[in-house]
Design a protein around this motif. Structure first.
Motif, short mmCIF file in Angstrom:
data_model
loop_
_atom_site.label_atom_id
_atom_site.label_comp_id
_atom_site.label_asym_id
_atom_site.label_seq_id
_atom_site.Cartn_x
_atom_site.Cartn_y
_atom_site.Cartn_z
N GLN A 1 2.34 18.55 -11.00
CA GLN A 1 2.24 19.95 -10.25
C GLN A 1 3.30 20.60 -11.00
OE1 GLN A 1 0.27 21.60 -8.20
NE2 GLN A 1 -1.23 19.99 -8.32
N ASN A 2 4.50 19.98 -11.03
CA ASN A 2 5.66 20.52 -11.93
C ASN A 2 5.35 21.15 -13.16
OD1 ASN A 2 7.23 20.00 -9.30
ND2 ASN A 2 8.06 18.04 -10.40
N GLN A 3 4.62 20.32 -13.88
CA GLN A 3 4.18 20.74 -15.34
C GLN A 3 3.17 22.11 -15.09
OE1 GLN A 3 2.35 17.47 -17.32
NE2 GLN A 3 4.29 16.43 -17.36
N HIS A 4 2.58 22.05 -14.32
CA HIS A 4 1.53 23.16 -14.08
C HIS A 4 2.16 24.50 -13.53
CE1 HIS A 4 -2.11 25.29 -13.31
NE2 HIS A 4 -1.87 25.57 -11.78
N MET A 5 3.27 24.33 -12.73
CA MET A 5 4.15 25.29 -12.37
C MET A 5 4.84 25.86 -13.53
SD MET A 5 5.40 23.98 -8.56
CE MET A 5 6.54 25.10 -8.29
N ALA A 6 5.37 25.07 -14.19
CA ALA A 6 6.14 25.26 -15.48
C ALA A 6 5.16 26.30 -16.47
CB ALA A 6 6.87 24.27 -16.32
N HIS A 7 3.95 25.93 -16.57
CA HIS A 7 3.16 26.65 -17.36
C HIS A 7 2.70 28.12 -16.88
CE1 HIS A 7 -0.11 27.87 -19.88
NE2 HIS A 7 -1.07 27.19 -19.03
N TRP B 1 4.16 10.55 -6.75
CA TRP B 1 5.01 10.99 -7.78
C TRP B 1 4.34 11.33 -8.90
CZ3 TRP B 1 9.95 12.06 -8.05
CH2 TRP B 1 10.46 12.10 -9.16
N VAL B 2 3.29 10.78 -9.41
CA VAL B 2 2.40 11.28 -10.45
C VAL B 2 1.92 12.59 -10.34
CG1 VAL B 2 0.38 10.98 -11.84
CG2 VAL B 2 1.81 8.88 -11.37
N THR B 3 1.16 12.55 -8.85
CA THR B 3 0.86 14.11 -8.62
C THR B 3 1.86 15.13 -8.49
OG1 THR B 3 -0.73 13.13 -7.14
CG2 THR B 3 -0.55 15.52 -6.85
N VAL B 4 3.15 14.79 -8.19
CA VAL B 4 4.11 15.94 -8.19
C VAL B 4 4.49 16.25 -9.41
CG1 VAL B 4 6.82 16.21 -7.59
CG2 VAL B 4 4.90 15.44 -5.64
N SER B 5 4.48 15.38 -10.30
CA SER B 5 5.04 15.36 -11.92
C SER B 5 3.85 16.29 -12.44
CB SER B 5 5.12 14.28 -12.56
OG SER B 5 5.91 13.27 -12.07
N LYS C 1 0.84 -1.39 -0.10
CA LYS C 1 -0.01 0.22 -0.04
C LYS C 1 0.94 1.18 -0.05
CE LYS C 1 -4.12 -1.98 2.26
NZ LYS C 1 -4.71 -2.21 3.48
N MET C 2 1.88 1.19 0.92
CA MET C 2 2.83 2.29 0.86
C MET C 2 3.44 2.82 -0.60
SD MET C 2 4.68 2.02 4.56
CE MET C 2 5.61 3.22 4.34
N GLU C 3 3.75 1.50 -1.20
CA GLU C 3 4.43 1.82 -2.49
C GLU C 3 3.40 2.07 -3.50
OE1 GLU C 3 5.77 -2.15 -3.65
OE2 GLU C 3 7.94 -1.50 -3.70
N SER C 4 2.12 1.61 -3.52
CA SER C 4 1.08 2.34 -4.22
C SER C 4 0.95 3.74 -4.07
CB SER C 4 -0.24 1.59 -4.11
OG SER C 4 -0.04 0.25 -4.56
N ALA C 5 0.88 4.13 -2.78
CA ALA C 5 0.56 5.79 -2.37
C ALA C 5 1.92 6.54 -2.96
CB ALA C 5 0.40 5.71 -0.90
N ASN C 6 3.06 5.99 -2.76
CA ASN C 6 4.43 6.86 -3.42
C ASN C 6 4.34 6.92 -4.84
OD1 ASN C 6 6.86 7.91 -2.97
ND2 ASN C 6 7.87 5.86 -4.02
N ARG C 7 3.67 5.92 -5.47
CA ARG C 7 3.87 6.00 -7.07
C ARG C 7 2.72 7.05 -7.45
NH1 ARG C 7 4.28 0.30 -7.11
NH2 ARG C 7 2.17 0.07 -7.02
N ALA C 8 1.57 7.07 -6.62
CA ALA C 8 0.29 7.98 -6.88
C ALA C 8 0.85 9.53 -6.82
CB ALA C 8 -0.82 7.75 -6.20
#
Length: 283
Positions: free
Chosen positions: A74-80, A68-72, A59-66
């Motif tokens: 957010q990074n794209q949104h911040m660049a925009h 990471w996707v959210t952070v990615s 479960k912790m691995e699944s939460a970590n992957r989710a």
């Protein structure tokens, strides 16, 4: 921690076997059935705890992957957002320069207009037949109109090389900028942010080779506005293009992206044929 639990279970099993051999060899030992049962129950509890830790770890691995996707995203949104902020800063700077050059008081404005009126009065009435006077008149009219002329906006960009297997709704980032009057196009995001409201013309092209198919959509204000589609087979090398006229408000995004589906193969771009994007304001 999971590794430690597995080691503990293994040690417990060894202890259980040693106890069994000891009972078998000792003729005068007391009955140890209850002790064996207790050891079996202990091993079962440890196995259950191990399974529980495995579930928690998964479960912790699944939460970590989710996460990471959210952070990615957010990074794209911040660049925009950084591109938009940069465009706004450039617009504010241009407007500040225009404001600094504008007359500050009513008396300055009246003097400014009075000077133009004096020049207009001095235009000869027969200027249409005098070449020198015509030149003076045209120069004066340009000076009178320069403050009311709209700021030109135009851009021309293209993809410098192959874009490998783009996925659905992927923005095509045209990384080579040939023209960017008005600084509306942002090279890092592939998005044109309209610096002024008005009617714009946009044109885009896409080149495919081999066996591939893609749809290139023109997006205006986060809405699909127009699209072109091309499919090639057996080594074909073709190009498709589209043109659209749109009313765009100041600050709206305009960009080219792939369709949500119908994407196969690469998008090509080189000196033989470009994948490109351009636009200009017509009023």
């Amino acid at each position: 921690m999971v590794s430690n639990m597995k080691s503990l279970v293994f040690c417990s099993q060894i202890i259980l076997l040693c106890g069994w051999f000891t009972v078998s060899e000792a003729e005068d030992s007391k009955p140890v059935t209850s002790e064996l049962e207790y050891l079996r129950e202990s091993v079962a509890r440890l196995q259950g705890a191990l399974n529980d830790y495995d579930d928690r770890f998964n479960k912790m691995e699944s939460a970590n992957r989710a996460l990471w996707v959210t952070v990615s995203k957010q990074n794209q949104h911040m660049a925009h957002m950084e591109d938009i902020i940069q465009g706004l800063q450039e617009t504010v700077q241009r407007e500040k320069i225009e404001l600094d050059n504008f007359p500050k008081t009513l008396s300055d404005i009246l003097a400014h207009v009075s000077g133009y009126n004096d020049e207009v009065k001095n235009i000869p009435h027969n200027y249409t037949t005098d070449v020198t006077d015509q030149t003076k008149a045209r120069g004066l009219m340009r000076r009178l109109l320069v403050g009311s002329l709209p700021v030109p906006v135009a851009f021309q960009v293209y993809l410098s090389g192959r874009q490998t297997t783009p996925s659905g709704h992927q923005t095509i980032i045209f990384d080579t900028v040939q023209l960017n009057i008005g600084n509306g196009y942002h090279q890092t995001s592939g998005i044109f942010v309209a610096p002024e409201s008005g009617i714009y013309v946009f044109a885009w092209s896409m080149r495919l080779y081999g066996t591939s198919s893609h749809s290139a959509q023109l997006v205006v204000g986060n809405q699909e506005y127009d699209a072109v589609y091309l499919a090639v087979h057996d080594g074909d090398n073709e190009n498709v293009s589209g043109t659209a006229v749109a009313q765009v408000e100041k600050g709206e995004d305009v960009f080219v992206r792939t369709h949500a589906a119908f994407n196969l193969g690469n998008v090509e771009s080189d000196a033989v044929g470009r994948t490109s994007f351009c636009g200009w304001k017509i009023n």
